[in-house]
Design an enzyme around this catalytic site. Structure first.
Site, mmCIF file in Angstrom:
data_model
loop_
_atom_site.group_PDB
_atom_site.id
_atom_site.type_symbol
_atom_site.label_atom_id
_atom_site.label_comp_id
_atom_site.label_asym_id
_atom_site.label_seq_id
_atom_site.Cartn_x
_atom_site.Cartn_y
_atom_site.Cartn_z
ATOM 1 N N SER A 90 0.860 -1.187 0.000
ATOM 2 C CA SER A 90 0.000 0.000 0.000
ATOM 3 C C SER A 90 0.889 1.227 0.000
ATOM 4 C CB SER A 90 -0.895 -0.003 1.252
ATOM 5 O OG SER A 90 -1.515 1.255 1.442
ATOM 6 N N TYR A 103 -2.072 -1.045 10.590
ATOM 7 C CA TYR A 103 -2.180 -1.372 9.164
ATOM 8 C C TYR A 103 -0.998 -0.821 8.370
ATOM 9 C CZ TYR A 103 -3.944 -1.340 4.369
ATOM 10 O OH TYR A 103 -4.086 -1.514 3.011
#
Length: 215
Positions: A90, A103
């Site tokens: 990401s 995360y």
């Protein structure tokens, strides 16, 4: 997929279990050319407001399962001298993100882990790299919450997949690929701005933090 002579089979599988990779490898069986570790989810909000069980599941799926699946599937590719693994990270991997602390750290792990495997695997003619998308229109935001703020324009899943396929088609695959020109520039800039300035900026843009309690 019938026009391409391809048969697709959907298998429901819980990646948060122990030794998920070995169990999945046994479930799948047969030979394979491409593995995409795309499963992942997040919980959003201040770390102090989160639950330990939620964080444990994020770590289990976003980190432990990625390592375990690569360990279960990579040896067969190395033995045959061909194959590819794409680990989806990401753009949050390039900087800490308050309110997405676990995360973003998990994706930073995937980014680093994949680059190490890139070097090790290419010696055996196997491709491994990290694919780093920005905000993408998927079920991710149904889990994290529709009210979650995002920076920049969302891509479609098809656009992200196309970026990954173009990377796979290269003669020399890079250690990681960022999907989208704007996301690429954002990732580069994140490495240039001092963290003490970058972190508060990211926190304000992506998700305003709850005010600290009064003493």
């Amino acid at each position: 997929m019938t026009e391409h002579g391809i048969t697709c089979e959907t298998v429901t599988f819980d990646l948060s279990i122990e030794r998920a990779g070995a169990a999945l490898r046994e479930r799948v069986g047969g030979e394979f050319d491409l593995l995409v570790n795309n499963a992942g989810f997040a919980t959003q909000g201040p770390f102090l407001h989160g639950g330990g069980d939620e964080f444990a599941r994020v770590i289990a799926v976003d980190i432990r399962a990625v390592v375990d699946i690569c360990h279960a599937f990579l040896p067969a590719m190395v033995e045959r001298g061909q194959g590819a693994i794409v680990n989806v990270s990401s753009t949050t991997a390039f900087q800490p993100v308050p309110s997405l602390a676990v995360y973003s750290a998990a994706k930073a792990f995937v980014q680093s882990f994949s680059q190490s495997l890139w070097y090790e695997a290419k010696q055996r003619n196997v491709k491994v790299f990290a694919l780093a998308p920005g905000p993408t229109r998927t079920e991710f935001f149904e889990v994290i919450g529709e009210g979650a703020a995002v920076a920049g324009r969302m891509q479609t899943a098809e656009q992200v997949a196309a970026t990954g396929m173009r990377a796979l088609d290269r003669r020399s695959t890079p250690p990681y690929v960022v999907s989208g020109i704007a996301n690429s520039w954002t990732a580069r800039l994140a490495g240039l701005v001092p963290r003490r300035l970058l972190i508060p900026f990211v926190a304000r843009i992506l998700h305003p933090m709850d005010p600290a309690p009064s003493p």
